[in-house]
Write an enzyme that holds these catalytic residues in place. Structure first.
Site, PDB file in Angstrom:
ATOM      1  N   ARG A   1      -3.196 -10.062   5.509  1.00 32.56           N
ATOM      2  CA  ARG A   1      -3.638 -10.083   4.103  1.00 32.56           C
ATOM      3  C   ARG A   1      -2.509  -9.535   3.227  1.00 32.56           C
ATOM      4  O   ARG A   1      -2.112  -8.381   3.366  1.00 32.56           O
ATOM      5  CB  ARG A   1      -4.909  -9.246   3.950  1.00 32.56           C
ATOM      6  CG  ARG A   1      -5.530  -9.278   2.556  1.00 32.56           C
ATOM      7  CD  ARG A   1      -6.815  -8.449   2.541  1.00 32.56           C
ATOM      8  NE  ARG A   1      -7.503  -8.522   1.239  1.00 32.56           N
ATOM      9  CZ  ARG A   1      -7.262  -7.721   0.223  1.00 32.56           C
ATOM     10  NH1 ARG A   1      -6.353  -6.754   0.318  1.00 32.56           N
ATOM     11  NH2 ARG A   1      -7.944  -7.859  -0.917  1.00 32.56           N
TER      12      ARG A   1
ATOM     13  N   LYS B   1       0.818  -1.216   0.000  1.00 35.92           N
ATOM     14  CA  LYS B   1       0.000   0.000   0.000  1.00 35.92           C
ATOM     15  C   LYS B   1       0.853   1.269   0.000  1.00 35.92           C
ATOM     16  O   LYS B   1       2.065   1.245   0.230  1.00 35.92           O
ATOM     17  CB  LYS B   1      -0.958  -0.016   1.193  1.00 35.92           C
ATOM     18  CG  LYS B   1      -2.108  -0.998   0.995  1.00 35.92           C
ATOM     19  CD  LYS B   1      -3.149  -0.891   2.085  1.00 35.92           C
ATOM     20  CE  LYS B   1      -4.344  -1.800   1.789  1.00 35.92           C
ATOM     21  NZ  LYS B   1      -5.357  -1.764   2.860  1.00 35.92           N
TER      22      LYS B   1
END
Length: 288
Positions: free
Chosen positions: A258, A224
């Site tokens: 995740r 991210k």
């Protein structure tokens, strides 16, 4: 706190140790791997590869939630995810998660073989809460300030951790009122979903604070912008930062991590677990 998630067909997922949730996007516009696995065969083969590399859960998504992402029609999302779930279920008894906010997709996905609902909008879309309650599967509730198109427009909080926990408490209460067992709920603080760079690292540092509500926690920060912006790295150069974040999250109590880079994350967590639990005479991790 030790949790065991009750899955369909009498199966269980023991969260006494961290599990890797592998990202499998079947979308043309995902921020990281968009378009890579949009054919059914390619997606299923990739899922089997990720399981072989150490994933416990395959998280299948047909709607990109990157900042600025456009909406996806119900028909398009169903056409993307349902054939993949059916095909994967036909080849594996692995844990399958459906990454969606749409009630009909939740229902069709569980009918096709999905075990967990992973909703970035925390069951706030029309009929989502009622539908999820009727499906009797574990639910992951994520915190997001705003919507994907606008969530990164100057997000602000009075008290970051308390505000997120207040949101979780309200959503847990709403779930329990419809009969969803609190032990079946997982909380995701939503790295990058309506958070500044500073917010993201405060959440990572204090991720154990979300466990005070009595639910296990999922951490999803792989590749991210919180990694890229801190290190000035493009998406394909964020592996080391992602692994550091995964390890910190696991050490602080997150039980589902995740990620995109499953094999490397598995290596990192295995080394950590070897230090924490020790090895037997054959070099295997001690159980418990």
């Amino acid at each position: 706190m030790m949790s065991i998630l009750k899955l369909p067909r009498g199966r269980e997922l023991d969260l006494s140790q961290p599990h890797i949730m592998a990202v499998l996007n079947v979308t043309p516009d995902s921020f990281s791997d968009g378009g890579s696995h949009t054919s059914y065969d390619s997606a299923v083969n990739k899922a089997l590869e990720l399981l072989n590399h150490g994933a416990s859960i395959i998280d299948i998504g047909g709607e990109s939630t990157r900042p600025g992402a456009p909406d996806v029609t119900l028909e398009d999302e169903l056409n993307r995810v349902i054939p993949v779930i059916k095909a994967l279920r036909g080849q594996s008894d692995c844990v399958i998660s459906i990454d969606t906010s749409k009630a009909i997709v939740m229902k069709k996905a569980v009918e096709a073989g999905a075990d967990i609902i992973n909703d970035v909008r925390a069951l706030q879309e029309p009929n989502a809460l009622k539908t999820a309650a009727g499906l009797n599967v574990p639910i992951c509730l994520m915190h997001m300030q705003g919507q994907p198109r606008t969530m990164q427009n100057s997000p602000q909080y009075d008290n970051l951790i308390s505000d997120i926990n207040d949101f979780f408490a309200q959503r847990i209460d709403a779930c329990e009122k419809l009969g969803i067992d609190k032990k079946q709920i997982i909380l995701d603080p939503g790295f990058g979903f309506g958070k500044t760079l500073a917010h993201n690292y405060e959440i990572l540092n204090k991720i154990d604070a979300f466990k005070t509500l009595g639910c296990e926690v999922l951490a999803g920060l792989s590749r991210k912008s919180m990694i890229g912006n801190l290190l000035n790295r493009d998406t394909n150069e964020r592996l080391a930062g992602s692994l550091a974040g995964a390890l910190i999250a696991a050490q602080k109590g997150a039980k589902i991590i995740r990620v995109h880079d499953v094999a490397q994350t598995s290596d990192v967590l295995t080394v950590w677990q070897a230090c924490e639990k020790g090895l037997d005479n054959k070099g295997n991790l001690n159980v418990g």
